[in-house]
Write an enzyme that holds these catalytic residues in place. Structure first.
Site, PDB file in Angstrom:
ATOM      1  N   ASP A  14      51.134  22.430  39.559  1.00  0.00           N
ATOM      2  CA  ASP A  14      52.177  22.852  39.965  1.00  0.00           C
ATOM      3  C   ASP A  14      53.124  21.937  40.789  1.00  0.00           C
ATOM      4  OD1 ASP A  14      51.852  25.103  38.237  1.00  0.00           O
ATOM      5  OD2 ASP A  14      51.658  26.394  39.820  1.00  0.00           O
ATOM      6  N   ARG A  96      49.617  31.330  54.697  1.00  0.00           N
ATOM      7  CA  ARG A  96      50.953  31.029  54.308  1.00  0.00           C
ATOM      8  C   ARG A  96      51.947  30.907  55.487  1.00  0.00           C
ATOM      9  NH1 ARG A  96      48.448  28.971  50.278  1.00  0.00           N
ATOM     10  NH2 ARG A  96      48.795  29.634  48.395  1.00  0.00           N
ATOM     11  N   ASP A 125      53.173  34.613  46.849  1.00  0.00           N
ATOM     12  CA  ASP A 125      53.604  33.223  47.894  1.00  0.00           C
ATOM     13  C   ASP A 125      55.042  33.049  47.850  1.00  0.00           C
ATOM     14  OD1 ASP A 125      50.946  33.079  48.547  1.00  0.00           O
ATOM     15  OD2 ASP A 125      50.352  31.630  47.072  1.00  0.00           O
ATOM     16  N   SER A 177      44.099  29.463  38.420  1.00  0.00           N
ATOM     17  CA  SER A 177      44.945  29.331  39.415  1.00  0.00           C
ATOM     18  C   SER A 177      44.140  29.717  40.567  1.00  0.00           C
ATOM     19  CB  SER A 177      46.049  30.500  39.437  1.00  0.00           C
ATOM     20  OG  SER A 177      46.559  30.316  40.529  1.00  0.00           O
TER      21      SER A 177
END
Length: 405
Positions: A14, A96, A125, A177
């Site tokens: 990505d 995160r 996310d 993923s």
């Protein structure tokens, strides 16, 4: 004047696709930032840097934040006892806010006016990244390509890279993923998207031995805590990063901490993921066992309620919120006496308590023993039970009287 865009960069499909896409769609400089939270091997760093530049990035920084993640994020979460939906140890979620904070710091340093992330429009996310950026830098613009571009799948992303002469060392068929840091490794996508499918654990797992292949002999370990924080493994003092690294190795060997979960995402859908958290699972278990010894009944009960809310805040990206800070103050107060040693046996995915000891134990053997002691008179229980059960007795009389009429 060109925009300066700070890109949260992992080197995966990505974010590798995003670099040329930004260059093709914005008059900009792209400054890639890879935040190392335990997922980047030192040998991989030169290649990671090289590929970012080849893909079109104007600069690439790899920032080691592993120690900060463990001490300032993971250990506070551990002390809270928070598990999302009583199962998930929040491995992706807890990293995160730190990654986002570092992106903001880098944007300020470079004078960048935009931050870009590669989270999809269906996932959690995007919420976590953007809430943190909003909390710390409300003036900075956020770019989320998955909500803007025409790319709809991982194969589309690969095709885009091929069209723009970006050579990747991956394929859509091989690309689960995954998210990794020192706390955990997650797996999503491909055949896992059908909850009816049992994972091919032997090929899927990377941190953890499949439980059936784990050693046939148990291993004994001991963990010492000071005010809720693990400080020693098997009698050896060590910092948080080393302790967690060693527990990951030990727990992984014995098949500890693999979770298969269908969870409720923040954005309203359910998703299925496989999580490996070997060291974290051991720490959560040992910490809870020590709290059983050191906390009184009412504090322990209320802390379970706090743990649920704490986990929800972490999962939902609300780390930099007044409520999380307030809950930390409560948790820290409860941890003042959570000091001691927990001894465990690890065997084929199981954590078995061998013993717990603490100078702050509120377990009193003289009271708890079946032998009569001086601190407890069995006859006192009769009056207590009468008063404690009085509401039940009154209600029973009421029901008798009304049923007779």
């Amino acid at each position: 004047m060109k925009d300066k865009i700070v890109l949260a960069y992992s080197g995966g499909l990505d974010t590798s696709t995003i670099v040329p896409w930004l260059k093709n769609n914005y008059d900009c400089e792209v400054h890639a930032v890879c935040v190392d939270v335990g997922q980047v091997d030192d040998n991989e760093k030169p290649d990671l840097e090289k590929r970012a530049i080849e893909y079109g990035a104007d600069s690439i920084d790899i920032i080691d934040a592993t120690e900060e993640l463990v001490n300032d994020y993971i250990f506070p979460m551990l002390k809270s006892g928070g598990k999302y939906e009583n199962k998930y140890l929040l491995g992706t979620s807890i990293a995160r806010p730190l990654i986002s904070k570092i992106l903001v710091d880098k944007a300020r340093e470079l004078g960048a006016n935009c931050i870009c992330h590669g989270a999809t429009g269906k996932g959690n996310d995007q919420v976590r990244f953007e809430l943190t950026i909003m909390a710390l830098a409300p003036d900075i613009k956020i770019i989320a390509p998955w909500r803007l571009w025409d790319i709809k799948s991982r194969q589309d992303a690969l095709d885009y890279c091929i069209q723009h002469d970006i050579k990747l060392n991956m394929s859509a068929e091989e690309s689960y993923s995954r998210d990794m840091n020192i706390w955990h490794l997650s797996h999503e996508g491909l055949e896992l998207e059908d909850p009816a499918n049992m994972p091919d654990y032997r090929n899927l797992l990377q941190m953890t031995t499949y439980v059936e292949d784990a050693p046939d002999e148990a291993e004994e370990i001991s963990i010492e805590f000071e005010k809720g924080i693990p400080v020693s493994l098997n009698g050896e003092k060590m910092d948080g990063v080393m302790l967690l690294t060693k527990l990951n190795e030990i727990g992984g060997k014995h098949g500890i901490g693999v979770i298969d979960m269908v969870e409720n995402r923040v954005v309203g859908m359910k998703s299925r993921g496989i999580y490996e958290t070997p060291g974290g699972s051991i720490l959560y278990y040992a910490h809870n066992e020590l709290e059983q010894l050191c906390l009184d009944r009412e504090t322990q009960a209320y802390k379970r309620t706090v743990a649920v809310k704490y986990a929800d805040l972490v999962y939902s990206g609300m780390w930099f919120s007044p409520l999380r800070e307030a809950l930390d103050a409560f948790v820290d107060k409860t941890q003042e006496t959570v000091t001691g040693k927990v001894s465990l046996r690890l065997y084929k995915g199981n954590k078995i308590t061998k013993g717990i000891e603490s100078p702050y134990s509120v377990y009193n053997e003289e009271i708890a023993s079946f032998d009569t002691g001086e601190l407890y008179d069995h006859n006192d229980a009769a009056g207590f039970i009468k008063l404690y059960g009085l509401p039940l007795k009154i209600r029973a009389f009421m029901k008798q009287n009304t049923e007779d009429k």
